[in-house]
Design a protein around this motif. Structure first.
Motif, PDB file in Angstrom:
ATOM      1  N   UNK A 124       0.833  -1.208   0.000  1.00  0.00           N
ATOM      2  CA  UNK A 124       0.000   0.000   0.000  1.00  0.00           C
ATOM      3  C   UNK A 124       0.866   1.256   0.000  1.00  0.00           C
ATOM      4  N   UNK A 125       2.003   1.209   0.711  1.00  0.00           N
ATOM      5  CA  UNK A 125       2.907   2.356   0.705  1.00  0.00           C
ATOM      6  C   UNK A 125       3.490   2.605  -0.672  1.00  0.00           C
ATOM      7  N   UNK A 126       3.833   1.517  -1.376  1.00  0.00           N
ATOM      8  CA  UNK A 126       4.373   1.663  -2.730  1.00  0.00           C
ATOM      9  C   UNK A 126       3.321   2.224  -3.675  1.00  0.00           C
ATOM     10  N   UNK A 127       2.091   1.768  -3.536  1.00  0.00           N
ATOM     11  CA  UNK A 127       1.022   2.298  -4.385  1.00  0.00           C
ATOM     12  C   UNK A 127       0.838   3.790  -4.138  1.00  0.00           C
ATOM     13  N   UNK A 128       0.930   4.202  -2.872  1.00  0.00           N
ATOM     14  CA  UNK A 128       0.778   5.629  -2.550  1.00  0.00           C
ATOM     15  C   UNK A 128       1.878   6.451  -3.205  1.00  0.00           C
ATOM     16  N   UNK A 129       3.114   5.920  -3.177  1.00  0.00           N
ATOM     17  CA  UNK A 129       4.212   6.666  -3.817  1.00  0.00           C
ATOM     18  C   UNK A 129       4.047   6.707  -5.334  1.00  0.00           C
ATOM     19  N   UNK A 130       3.553   5.611  -5.911  1.00  0.00           N
ATOM     20  CA  UNK A 130       3.298   5.608  -7.357  1.00  0.00           C
ATOM     21  C   UNK A 130       2.211   6.621  -7.708  1.00  0.00           C
ATOM     22  N   UNK A 131       1.235   6.762  -6.834  1.00  0.00           N
ATOM     23  CA  UNK A 131       0.189   7.757  -7.080  1.00  0.00           C
ATOM     24  C   UNK A 131       0.764   9.165  -7.081  1.00  0.00           C
ATOM     25  N   UNK A 132       1.742   9.400  -6.192  1.00  0.00           N
ATOM     26  CA  UNK A 132       2.396  10.712  -6.178  1.00  0.00           C
ATOM     27  C   UNK A 132       3.139  10.963  -7.488  1.00  0.00           C
TER      28      UNK A 132
END
Length: 270
Positions: free
Chosen positions: A239-247
């Motif tokens: 989930x943290x990686x997905x959040x960074x990809x969203x950024x």
């Protein structure tokens, strides 16, 4: 005036020859990897297709999005620079760090340093010690790093019982809280006695994103990952990686289609 060390310059020139790039291009990439804590880099190098981004164990993006050969070159180059920085000091470091005050001379030159609020800390590979100054006038704390080759600092949530405020480090063994290393006497200059790594914190195959501590002369991190991190495996990491990809998507570095594809791949691991 460049703050490259002699060893750093020699390493950059040798890598440049092997990759068929200019020394200036490789130095730019080295600084980008350094500024990204050894786990990521943002760069703009004409010889490498212009603007791009690299993330250890993740995606590599270049200006020519569909040029897989260029992507491999950038990925390999950043990974090699990251590994080299774990054992070679690329950039000169000042003797004082955040908040002022010098470290004991016998520790030698720090390979990585940083700070949070009043606290400051630094890793000394030759002495195999990590120094932590709480910044409150108390005694300097020295930690025995043993066989670890520390590549960077990060901060995690911690309880009030953690005397190091949740600061952790990355090494070739994984991710470890400072509280897991043994404390040694301030004047202990002998060989460390620790033969095994301390207990890991979190997923050893995934290093948390550095807390905005670049590898430069601002008294912050100066080392890189010993080896590229592996893709995240547990739910929090994914989930943290997905959040960074969203950024990255919101910043225009990723298209909506690229973001959706990578998101689907990550969610499939849950």
């Amino acid at each position: 005036m460049s703050n490259l060390t002699a060893n750093g310059r020699n390493t950059i020139e040798e890598i440049a020859r092997r990759y068929g790039l200019s020394s200036g291009a490789v130095e730019h990439m080295a600084r980008a990897v350094s500024n990204g804590g050894g786990t990521m880099a943002q760069f703009n190098v004409p010889e490498l297709g212009g603007s791009g981004q690299w993330m250890a164990g993740g995606m590599t993006m270049v200006g020519d999005m569909f040029n897989s050969g260029l992507q491999n070159t950038v990925s390999n180059l950043c990974g090699e620079l990251s590994n080299a920085m774990a054992s070679t000091l690329f950039f000169e470091q000042p003797k004082t760090t955040m908040g002022g005050g010098s470290w004991p001379e016998w520790l030698g030159q720090p390979a990585a340093s940083g700070g949070q609020n009043q606290a400051r800390y630094a890793y000394f590979p030759q002495a195999r010690r990590l120094a932590f100054d709480h910044g409150n006038g108390g005694a300097l704390v020295l930690l025995d790093t043993g066989d670890h080759q520390i590549s960077g600092f990060s901060q995690q949530q911690s309880g009030l019982s953690d005397p190091f405020g949740g600061v952790s480090v990355s090494s070739q063994f994984g991710q470890f809280a400072l509280s897991s290393f043994p404390v040694v006497d301030q004047n202990s200059q002998g060989e460390p006695t620790m033969s095994a790594p301390p207990a890991q914190t979190g997923n050893p195959d995934f290093s948390p994103e550095p807390t905005n501590m670049p590898f430069d002369t601002q008294g912050q991190d100066t080392a890189s990952n010993q080896a590229p991190a592996q893709p995240p495996q547990n739910t929090d990491d994914i989930l943290g990686t997905i959040a960074r990809l969203a950024q990255l998507r919101d910043a225009g570095a990723l298209s909506e289609e690229e973001f959706a594809t990578k998101k689907s791949e990550l969610l499939a691991r849950l």
